[in-house]
Scaffold this active site. Structure first.
Site, short mmCIF file in Angstrom:
data_model
loop_
_atom_site.label_atom_id
_atom_site.label_comp_id
_atom_site.label_asym_id
_atom_site.label_seq_id
_atom_site.Cartn_x
_atom_site.Cartn_y
_atom_site.Cartn_z
CD GLU A 1 60.29 19.30 -23.41
OE1 GLU A 1 59.75 19.32 -22.29
OE2 GLU A 1 60.96 18.35 -23.82
CB SER B 1 63.90 11.50 -16.40
OG SER B 1 63.10 10.87 -15.44
CE LYS C 1 62.06 11.04 -20.76
NZ LYS C 1 61.16 11.14 -21.90
CG HIS D 1 48.66 18.84 -44.24
ND1 HIS D 1 47.61 19.66 -43.93
CD2 HIS D 1 49.00 19.10 -45.53
CE1 HIS D 1 47.29 20.38 -45.01
NE2 HIS D 1 48.14 20.07 -45.98
#
Ligand code: ARG
Length: 461
Positions: free
Chosen positions: A292, A279, A285, A158
């Site tokens: 992804e 970025s 970043k 969880h």
């Protein structure tokens, strides 16, 4: 209006331009060319064996097809979508090259059994390639696991801290998932390796075609025994795409973990710069875009699966042109999964675990609570009661912001008289993993056994 093709004498005129673009599949199925040619050579050889064409005609057909294959491989072949698909494009090129013998090539054959044969031949190779890539990823994971057999990390259920495990076991859990993917593709391969050639359009042939011979020449392990099913069956495509979709699922879960683990909040893993992006606006970043995208590309394989099942659903028995759409889906699923397997393998090789940081946070979350309950069980306390005792202990510690191992023995005794001085050996994440004894547990001993097993297994492939 375009020119009339050899197989269109039944029609009153040439197809409308709109029709030419709409029905063509050449732009997509040209990648089947090698398999189409292999199928044609096998078919022609069988026709010669059965004296349906002469040996010299077969020789000319074979030579002509070999030349076409070379031209396509070298990018010299002119693909004309007016020929609809790779089957007609090659056949027409052969007619131009060798003349009348080429017109005998399609004897006893339909594009319906031809395309089914091509697909199966293509898929057979593709499955081999994907299985090899799965093995590659399994090897990368096992090699990475071998570096972290003693390093402890929290396991989550969880997404809440659950029990301590070694990092190796975490990585090996993906080797298991991939193993099932490998087996599934192997099973799929058995259903793929069935020759439809000789089924013709739907009913077989009045000509004495030798189906055994073509199946054998093409390396199929068996042939389809019902001509109607042979041309109407695309189950193997749906099955292959499902296998790819499930690989996507597995890769997306691995990706999701690593994306979370490399966030500042976790800081568990470091992915090499060469596999990160930055970025355009925020200079600080470092993003795990590759992972992804692996996660996002599952949309392609799932989409392909839906597309494939949908095009099959409620088709009347036999070949229908709907089937032509199958290629878009199997190509998309295969290409996506090949690319993703390569990418994830590379990322795994270039990822390290920040064991210091992970270790420094292991005290949080009462990872040793279950171990303490099992300690009580070993002292004769019924598990449900032990569970309650430890629950109370955890609540007590939480209030004081301390760990279970920080409690004095006297305090422990207030919760259960069964707790003795040896309790401390069952507390603390590192102690706990060393105590795992069940086969398949996530401790260092089991992880090392599993690594040895996998390294041996994977080396055999
Ligand atoms: N391009 C077609 C396909 O991919 C080949 C079979 C066409 N057969 C036919 N009878 N129109 O399915």
């Amino acid at each position: 209006m375009t020119k009339l093709k050899s197989w269109e004498h039944r029609l009153a005129g040439a197809p409308d331009r709109l029709m030419v673009d709409f029905v063509e599949s050449l732009s997509i199925d040209k990648r089947l060319y090698k398999y189409d040619i292999a199928g044609s050579i096998a078919h022609a050889q069988m026709l010669a064996q059965r004296k349906l064409i002469t040996k010299s005609e077969f020789a000319k057909i074979k030579r002509g097809l070999a030349r076409i294959e070379r031209e396509i491989a070298e990018g010299k072949f002119k693909f004309d979508k007016a020929y609809e698909d790779i089957h007609m494009a090659i056949e027409n090129a052969l007619v131009k090259k060798i003349g009348s013998p080429a017109k005998k090539l399609h004897t006893g054959r339909s594009r319906n059994d031809q395309v089914a044969t091509d697909l199966r031949l293509w898929l057979r190779d593709e499955i081999d390639t994907i299985q090899a890539k799965i093995t590659g990823l399994q090897k990368s994971l096992a090699a990475k696991a071998a570096k972290y057999t003693e390093d402890v990390m929290p396991a989550y259920t969880h997404l809440q801290r659950a029990q301590p495990i070694v990092i190796a076991s975490y990585l090996l859990n993906f080797v298991e998932q991939l193993q099932r993917d490998f087996i599934r593709l192997g099973n799929c391969q058995q259903l793929v390796s069935i020759s439809p050639l000789g089924a013709g359009a739907i009913a077989g042939s009045t000509l004495p075609l030798d189906r055994k011979s073509t199946a054998k020449q093409l390396g199929f392990s068996d042939m389809a025994y019902n001509s109607i099913d042979a041309v109407g069956d695309r189950d193997f495509c749906a099955e292959f795409i499902f296998d790819c979709a499930l690989i996507s699922t597995h890769l997306s879960r691995l990706s999701e973990d690593l994306i979370i683990f490399c966030s500042n909040e976790f800081g568990f893993v470091h992915i090499a710069d060469s596999f990160c992006t930055s970025s355009s606006m925020m200079p600080q970043k470092r993003n795990a875009d590759a992972l992804e995208l692996v996660r996002g590309k599952s949309g392609r394989t799932y989409g392909a699966l839906m597309g494939m099942l949908t095009l099959l659903k409620a088709q009347p028995t036999g070949y229908n042109r709907d089937m032509q759409e199958d290629k878009t889906h199997i190509f998309s699923a295969a290409d996506t999964i090949s690319q993703c397997l390569d990418m994830v393998s590379a990322v795994i090789v270039h990822t390290t675990f920040d064991t210091k940081r992970i270790t420094s946070g292991l005290d949080a979350g009462f990872l040793d609570a279950t171990s303490l309950a099992e300690y009580l069980v070993r002292k004769g306390v019924p598990f449900r009661q032990a569970h309650g005792i430890v629950g109370s202990l955890v609540a007590h510690c939480e209030k004081q912001s301390i760990n279970l191992a920080d409690l004095k023995l006297a305090e422990f005794k207030k919760f259960s008289p069964e707790i003795k001085a040896d309790v401390y050996k069952s507390l603390g994440a590192a102690n706990v993993v060393a105590k795992y004894v069940t086969i398949g547990s996530a401790g260092p001993k089991q992880a090392k056994e599993q690594i040895a097993f996998w390294q041996k297994q994977l080396a055999k492939r």
